[in-house]
Design an enzyme around this catalytic site. Structure first.
Site, PDB file in Angstrom:
ATOM      1  N   SER A   1      -2.194  48.382  41.631  1.00 49.39           N
ATOM      2  CA  SER A   1      -2.586  47.442  40.575  1.00 49.39           C
ATOM      3  C   SER A   1      -3.469  48.148  39.556  1.00 49.39           C
ATOM      4  O   SER A   1      -3.650  49.364  39.613  1.00 49.39           O
ATOM      5  CB  SER A   1      -3.327  46.257  41.214  1.00 49.39           C
ATOM      6  OG  SER A   1      -3.519  45.229  40.276  1.00 49.39           O
ATOM      7  N   ASN A   2      -4.025  47.399  38.619  1.00 51.25           N
ATOM      8  CA  ASN A   2      -4.964  47.919  37.620  1.00 51.25           C
ATOM      9  C   ASN A   2      -6.278  47.159  37.727  1.00 51.25           C
ATOM     10  O   ASN A   2      -6.264  45.995  38.118  1.00 51.25           O
ATOM     11  CB  ASN A   2      -4.434  47.648  36.201  1.00 51.25           C
ATOM     12  CG  ASN A   2      -3.195  48.428  35.878  1.00 51.25           C
ATOM     13  OD1 ASN A   2      -2.992  49.525  36.366  1.00 51.25           O
ATOM     14  ND2 ASN A   2      -2.367  47.857  35.042  1.00 51.25           N
TER      15      ASN A   2
END
Ligand code: C5P
Length: 223
Positions: free
Chosen positions: A29-30
């Site tokens: 993810s970020n």
């Protein structure tokens, strides 16, 4: 009271990270709290707009009076965005979309055995670039979170994705970027204009972005 200058406008806001599953317990993810996008959705609603918020996983309570569509992956976000696009005048893409996803998702939890492990990634669709390619009369606003050469990279995104406005922030600066309540942004417009803003609360930055959207909308309709 906030003037209802966006009354009758239909705004789509994307927020938060996307999450790309590796196996049933792991993902890539970020960093993204979703605060900027949620602030934009709230402020757009206060200005009278009909707001749809397409959001990746966040810990935030969605603003009252906003239609919320929850998604996980970039592909789900793209489907949700495309699904409501026909009734949208303005798109503001504050989501931190993962650029890549694992090529395959393991059906069972991967066991710890080898000393090193390779996970093959493939490119996700660029949702905003797709919107830019089929833009029509819509106003498109993107974000650019950078750690170097902010103006050059943000300007390149503005052109490549056919945007009206890019909100650029240097996430290596203190008081800007992920998980904090403030941001330090530069607004880049398609006519080459750049407006440098001081550090401000994300809620206030959302208001400034929407004031600029109101102006762009007025200019576009007068043309
Ligand atoms: O290229 P970059 O990811 O930095 O561009 C940022 C802008 O593009 C943001 O507005 C983001 O929401 C959007 N974006 C997107 N789909 C992607 C990647 C980014 O809509 N796959």
């Amino acid at each position: 009271l906030t003037p209802k200058r966006l009354a009758g406008e239909r705004i789509l806001v994307t927020a938060g990270p996307t999450l790309e599953e590796i196996d049933p317990v792991r993902y890539i993810s970020n960093h993204s709290s979703g605060k900027m996008g949620y602030a934009i959705a709230r402020q757009a609603r206060l200005r009278g707009a009909a707001v749809t918020l397409v959001t990746g996983p966040t810990c935030l309570a969605p603003p009252v009076g906003v239609e919320v569509i929850r998604v996980q992956s970039a592909q789900e976000m793209r489907d949700a965005v495309q699904g409501c696009l026909s009734r949208i005048d303005i798109v503001i893409k504050a989501a931190a979309v993962a650029d890549y996803r694992p090529r395959t998702r393991a059906g069972e939890k991967m066991k710890k055995s080898q000393e090193s492990l390779c996970i093959e990634l493939e490119k996700n669709p660029d949702i905003l670039a797709e919107l830019g390619a089929g833009k029509g009369e819509r106003i498109l606003v993107g974000f650019a979170a950078e750690t170097q050469d902010l103006l050059r990279h943000a300007g390149a995104k503005l052109k490549a994705k056919n945007l009206d406005l890019v909100v650029a922030n240097d996430v290596s600066q203190e008081g800007a970027g992920f998980n904090v309540d403030t941001n330090i942004a530069k607004l880049l417009f398609s006519d080459g204009r750049v407006e440098e803003l001081p550090m401000m609360e994300k809620e206030d930055l959302a208001g400034v972005i929407l004031e600029n959207v109101e102006t762009l909308l007025g200019e576009k309709r007068a043309a």
